[in-house]
Write a protein that holds these residues in place. Structure first.
Motif, PDB file in Angstrom:
ATOM      1  N   PHE A 151       1.189  -1.659  -0.254  1.00  0.00           N
ATOM      2  CA  PHE A 151      -0.180  -0.347  -0.080  1.00  0.00           C
ATOM      3  C   PHE A 151       0.660   1.580   0.047  1.00  0.00           C
ATOM      4  O   PHE A 151       0.689   2.546  -1.043  1.00  0.00           O
ATOM      5  N   PHE A 152       2.311   0.953   1.199  1.00  0.00           N
ATOM      6  CA  PHE A 152       2.549   2.333   1.337  1.00  0.00           C
ATOM      7  C   PHE A 152       3.559   2.908  -0.174  1.00  0.00           C
ATOM      8  O   PHE A 152       3.306   3.946  -0.756  1.00  0.00           O
ATOM      9  N   PHE A 153       4.411   1.692  -1.552  1.00  0.00           N
ATOM     10  CA  PHE A 153       4.518   2.040  -2.671  1.00  0.00           C
ATOM     11  C   PHE A 153       3.409   1.955  -4.060  1.00  0.00           C
ATOM     12  O   PHE A 153       3.996   1.592  -5.135  1.00  0.00           O
ATOM     13  N   GLU A 154       2.732   1.850  -2.809  1.00  0.00           N
ATOM     14  CA  GLU A 154       1.009   1.754  -4.569  1.00  0.00           C
ATOM     15  C   GLU A 154       1.111   0.307  -5.642  1.00  0.00           C
ATOM     16  O   GLU A 154       1.183   0.587  -6.781  1.00  0.00           O
ATOM     17  N   ASP A 155       1.582  -0.308  -4.538  1.00  0.00           N
ATOM     18  CA  ASP A 155       1.612  -1.979  -5.310  1.00  0.00           C
ATOM     19  C   ASP A 155       0.837  -2.707  -5.679  1.00  0.00           C
ATOM     20  O   ASP A 155       0.636  -3.627  -4.715  1.00  0.00           O
ATOM     21  N   LYS A 156      -0.095  -2.941  -6.756  1.00  0.00           N
ATOM     22  CA  LYS A 156      -1.032  -3.303  -6.728  1.00  0.00           C
ATOM     23  C   LYS A 156      -1.208  -5.499  -6.669  1.00  0.00           C
ATOM     24  O   LYS A 156      -1.657  -5.854  -6.229  1.00  0.00           O
ATOM     25  N   MET A 191     -11.432  -1.325  -3.020  1.00  0.00           N
ATOM     26  CA  MET A 191     -11.420   0.341  -3.343  1.00  0.00           C
ATOM     27  C   MET A 191     -10.806   1.215  -3.972  1.00  0.00           C
ATOM     28  O   MET A 191     -11.042   1.593  -4.788  1.00  0.00           O
ATOM     29  N   ILE A 192      -9.547   0.601  -3.833  1.00  0.00           N
ATOM     30  CA  ILE A 192      -8.355   1.264  -5.272  1.00  0.00           C
ATOM     31  C   ILE A 192      -8.702   0.639  -6.144  1.00  0.00           C
ATOM     32  O   ILE A 192      -8.381   1.811  -7.511  1.00  0.00           O
ATOM     33  N   ASN A 193      -8.573  -0.521  -7.070  1.00  0.00           N
ATOM     34  CA  ASN A 193      -9.792  -1.387  -8.119  1.00  0.00           C
ATOM     35  C   ASN A 193     -10.747  -0.707  -8.316  1.00  0.00           C
ATOM     36  O   ASN A 193     -11.587  -1.326  -9.457  1.00  0.00           O
ATOM     37  N   ARG A 194     -11.681   0.092  -7.983  1.00  0.00           N
ATOM     38  CA  ARG A 194     -13.171   0.887  -8.144  1.00  0.00           C
ATOM     39  C   ARG A 194     -13.937  -0.535  -7.872  1.00  0.00           C
ATOM     40  O   ARG A 194     -15.039  -0.572  -9.136  1.00  0.00           O
ATOM     41  N   GLN A 195     -13.520  -1.175  -7.026  1.00  0.00           N
ATOM     42  CA  GLN A 195     -15.210  -2.538  -7.203  1.00  0.00           C
ATOM     43  C   GLN A 195     -15.500  -1.982  -5.778  1.00  0.00           C
ATOM     44  O   GLN A 195     -15.218  -2.684  -4.271  1.00  0.00           O
ATOM     45  N   TYR A 224     -13.623   7.263   3.870  1.00  0.00           N
ATOM     46  CA  TYR A 224     -13.667   5.757   2.257  1.00  0.00           C
ATOM     47  C   TYR A 224     -15.087   4.829   2.667  1.00  0.00           C
ATOM     48  O   TYR A 224     -16.309   4.609   1.648  1.00  0.00           O
ATOM     49  N   THR A 225     -15.272   4.309   4.176  1.00  0.00           N
ATOM     50  CA  THR A 225     -16.826   4.123   3.580  1.00  0.00           C
ATOM     51  C   THR A 225     -17.571   4.432   3.164  1.00  0.00           C
ATOM     52  O   THR A 225     -19.104   3.752   2.876  1.00  0.00           O
ATOM     53  N   VAL A 226     -17.959   6.148   3.635  1.00  0.00           N
ATOM     54  CA  VAL A 226     -19.118   7.033   3.280  1.00  0.00           C
ATOM     55  C   VAL A 226     -19.368   6.279   1.912  1.00  0.00           C
ATOM     56  O   VAL A 226     -20.631   6.613   1.413  1.00  0.00           O
ATOM     57  N   LEU A 227     -18.398   6.978   1.500  1.00  0.00           N
ATOM     58  CA  LEU A 227     -18.008   7.282   0.297  1.00  0.00           C
ATOM     59  C   LEU A 227     -18.727   5.998  -0.906  1.00  0.00           C
ATOM     60  O   LEU A 227     -19.314   5.952  -2.073  1.00  0.00           O
ATOM     61  N   VAL A 228     -18.060   5.419  -0.650  1.00  0.00           N
ATOM     62  CA  VAL A 228     -17.634   4.126  -1.185  1.00  0.00           C
ATOM     63  C   VAL A 228     -18.756   3.203  -1.051  1.00  0.00           C
ATOM     64  O   VAL A 228     -20.284   2.316  -2.321  1.00  0.00           O
ATOM     65  N   ALA A 229     -19.909   3.187   0.031  1.00  0.00           N
ATOM     66  CA  ALA A 229     -21.477   2.642   0.362  1.00  0.00           C
ATOM     67  C   ALA A 229     -22.391   3.985  -0.668  1.00  0.00           C
ATOM     68  O   ALA A 229     -23.296   3.388  -0.850  1.00  0.00           O
ATOM     69  N   MET A 230     -21.992   4.932  -0.693  1.00  0.00           N
ATOM     70  CA  MET A 230     -22.791   6.270  -1.013  1.00  0.00           C
ATOM     71  C   MET A 230     -23.510   6.235  -2.531  1.00  0.00           C
ATOM     72  O   MET A 230     -24.385   6.022  -3.234  1.00  0.00           O
ATOM     73  N   ALA A 231     -21.719   5.207  -2.786  1.00  0.00           N
ATOM     74  CA  ALA A 231     -21.503   5.000  -4.246  1.00  0.00           C
ATOM     75  C   ALA A 231     -22.469   3.942  -5.422  1.00  0.00           C
ATOM     76  O   ALA A 231     -22.226   4.045  -6.400  1.00  0.00           O
ATOM     77  N   LYS A 292      -7.494   9.218  -8.263  1.00  0.00           N
ATOM     78  CA  LYS A 292      -7.558   8.524  -9.702  1.00  0.00           C
ATOM     79  C   LYS A 292      -9.114   8.339 -10.254  1.00  0.00           C
ATOM     80  O   LYS A 292      -9.436   8.126 -10.943  1.00  0.00           O
ATOM     81  N   HIS A 293      -9.971   8.414  -9.452  1.00  0.00           N
ATOM     82  CA  HIS A 293     -11.250   7.884  -9.148  1.00  0.00           C
ATOM     83  C   HIS A 293     -11.921   9.270  -9.471  1.00  0.00           C
ATOM     84  O   HIS A 293     -13.627   9.074  -9.308  1.00  0.00           O
ATOM     85  N   LEU A 294     -11.871  10.568  -8.957  1.00  0.00           N
ATOM     86  CA  LEU A 294     -12.429  11.553  -9.177  1.00  0.00           C
ATOM     87  C   LEU A 294     -13.736  11.738  -9.798  1.00  0.00           C
ATOM     88  O   LEU A 294     -14.483  11.993  -9.544  1.00  0.00           O
ATOM     89  N   LYS A 295     -13.183  11.732 -11.653  1.00  0.00           N
ATOM     90  CA  LYS A 295     -14.444  11.488 -12.193  1.00  0.00           C
ATOM     91  C   LYS A 295     -14.979  10.732 -11.651  1.00  0.00           C
ATOM     92  O   LYS A 295     -16.158  11.184 -11.990  1.00  0.00           O
ATOM     93  N   TYR A 296     -14.767   9.677 -12.052  1.00  0.00           N
ATOM     94  CA  TYR A 296     -15.713   8.621 -11.618  1.00  0.00           C
ATOM     95  C   TYR A 296     -16.763   8.644 -10.797  1.00  0.00           C
ATOM     96  O   TYR A 296     -17.515   8.536 -10.989  1.00  0.00           O
ATOM     97  N   PHE A 297     -16.027   9.073  -9.455  1.00  0.00           N
ATOM     98  CA  PHE A 297     -17.405   9.093  -7.847  1.00  0.00           C
ATOM     99  C   PHE A 297     -18.129  10.149  -8.549  1.00  0.00           C
ATOM    100  O   PHE A 297     -19.217  10.268  -8.552  1.00  0.00           O
ATOM    101  N   MET A 298     -17.867  11.484  -8.952  1.00  0.00           N
ATOM    102  CA  MET A 298     -18.634  12.778  -8.981  1.00  0.00           C
ATOM    103  C   MET A 298     -19.652  12.408 -10.372  1.00  0.00           C
ATOM    104  O   MET A 298     -20.854  12.809 -10.176  1.00  0.00           O
ATOM    105  N   ARG A 299     -19.411  11.623 -11.355  1.00  0.00           N
ATOM    106  CA  ARG A 299     -20.380  11.080 -12.568  1.00  0.00           C
ATOM    107  C   ARG A 299     -21.425  10.226 -11.619  1.00  0.00           C
ATOM    108  O   ARG A 299     -22.589  10.174 -11.717  1.00  0.00           O
TER     109      ARG A 299
END
Length: 391
Positions: A151-156, A191-195, A224-231, A292-299
């Motif tokens: 997570f620290f180095f963002e190695d998926k 969440m990072i992978n938009r699932q 994070y929980t509020v945002l992904v649950a609302m979406a 990285k998911h800002l535009k997708y989240f807003m839409r």
């Protein structure tokens, strides 16, 4: 004589320092407000932990300005001296002590590399220590540490590999606390992978017993929980597990605008929802996992709000809908047209009459129709069976 109160035990320090990666991400933003303060905080942590490798690769030259050669030399000398001592301990353990002491000395070396931000040697040492580890609990601690490094180095790829490895270990046993921690780790990965639906389910499940503060602070976890649950989740879930959740209510105000954003959406105050959307979007932009998911989240959130609004109407004027959302009729026309053309909204716009005709399906109506259909089918089969029996 009054009894002395026992001192609270300080939680052991864990690495990597996740907050450091977030501060560096904030420094990289063009509109960073407190750049000098963040730079000073990062450099203070780097110097305190002697993070030479992190300093050279991720800080200077870069977001923290030009490199300080004197500081580099100081950290290099300190790290070399510490590494010599660690190697001596490993050699002594191999010569005079048992497997547990050997494992612990190798683990200490892994933690050293982890602390200074040297990823590859740290992973190599953690793997070596893992091979000498017996219990499921100790193995899980090792794996969770490696996932934090990822997570620290963002190695998926590294995250996925070791999340799967942790699940395999838990299949052999393990306590509830480590199981809960893994749910948080996996939820963050999803969440990072938009699932987001799968992520929300894990987050909501572990919310009352959250303990993974070494990966994410509780207030950020709630964010994070509020945002992904609302979406991704339905209204009953939002009501029961977010809007009225004591765990959520205890910290939600620490993120400015988040509670108002959630409640205005849930209680259908769409003008306020749009107003609070701006502040929440800035929090998303500043977060290193979600930016990285800002535009997708807003839409997605705008689409959810339109669907929720249209579910109450068979038809509504464009002007009335625009007023409800606090925008112009032209903007609302453009927004709805975009979603309709992409198949996201099942409604149509009568441009002459200025009316939006909604065809949004009601899930309860669909269930009712399906039951009637199945009932008719059953009756037909019973009549055919009755006719066959009479013959």
């Amino acid at each position: 004589m009054a009894e002395e109160k026992p001192m609270e035990e300080k939680a052991p320090e864990t690495f990597p320092v996740m907050e450091l990666a977030q501060k560096r991400n904030l420094l990289l933003l063009e509109n960073c407000a407190n750049r000098d303060q963040l730079r000073a905080e990062i450099l203070a942590t780097v110097q305190e932990k002697s993070m030479l490798v992190f300093y050279e690769k991720f800080c200077c030259p870069g977001p923290c300005g030009p490199a300080d050669e004197a500081l580099k030399a100081k950290m290099k000398k300190s790290n070399e001296e510490e590494l010599v001592k660690l190697e001596e301990k490993i050699a002594d353990a191999k010569e005079n002590l048992g497997d547990i002491e050997i494992r612990d000395s190798i683990l200490a070396k892994a933690d050293f590399y982890n602390r200074i931000g040297d990823k590859e040697p740290a992973l190599k040492c953690y793997e070596e220590a893992f091979e000498k580890t017996v219990g499921v609990g100790a193995k899980m601690d090792n794996i969770l540490t490696v996932i934090r490094v990822a997570f620290f180095f963002e190695d998926k790829d590294l995250m996925k590999k070791h999340i799967d490895r942790a699940k395999a270990e838990l299949g052999k046993g393990g306590d509830w606390e480590r199981r809960n921690k893994l749910k948080v780790y996996e939820g963050m990965y999803l969440m990072i992978n938009r699932q987001w639906k799968e992520s929300a389910k894990l987050f909501l499940n572990v919310m009352p017993t959250f303990t993974a503060t070494e990966l994410v602070e509780f207030k950020d976890f709630v964010f994070y929980t509020v945002l992904v649950a609302m979406a991704s989740m339905d209204r009953p879930t939002l009501r029961n597990q977010l809007v009225s959740s004591p765990e959520v209510l205890s910290v939600i105000k620490e993120t400015p605008g988040l509670q108002e954003f959630l409640e205005s959406y849930f209680y259908c105050r769409y003008k306020e929802f749009n107003q609070k959307f701006v502040a929440v979007s800035e929090h998303v932009r500043a977060d290193r996992y979600l930016t990285k998911h800002l535009k997708y989240f807003m839409r997605v959130m705008r689409l959810n709000a339109y669907r929720q609004f249209l579910a109450s109407y068979r038809s509504v004027t464009l002007e009335a809908m625009a007023t409800e959302f606090g925008v112009s009729a032209a903007f609302m026309d453009s927004e709805l047209s975009s979603f309709i053309s992409s198949g996201k909204l099942t409604c149509k716009i009568d441009k002459v009459g200025g009316v939006v005709e909604s065809n949004e399906a009601d899930s309860r109506s669909q269930v009712y129709v399906e039951i009637i259909k199945q009932g008719d089918l059953l009756l037909n089969r019973m009549q055919k069976l009755s006719g066959a029996i009479d013959i």
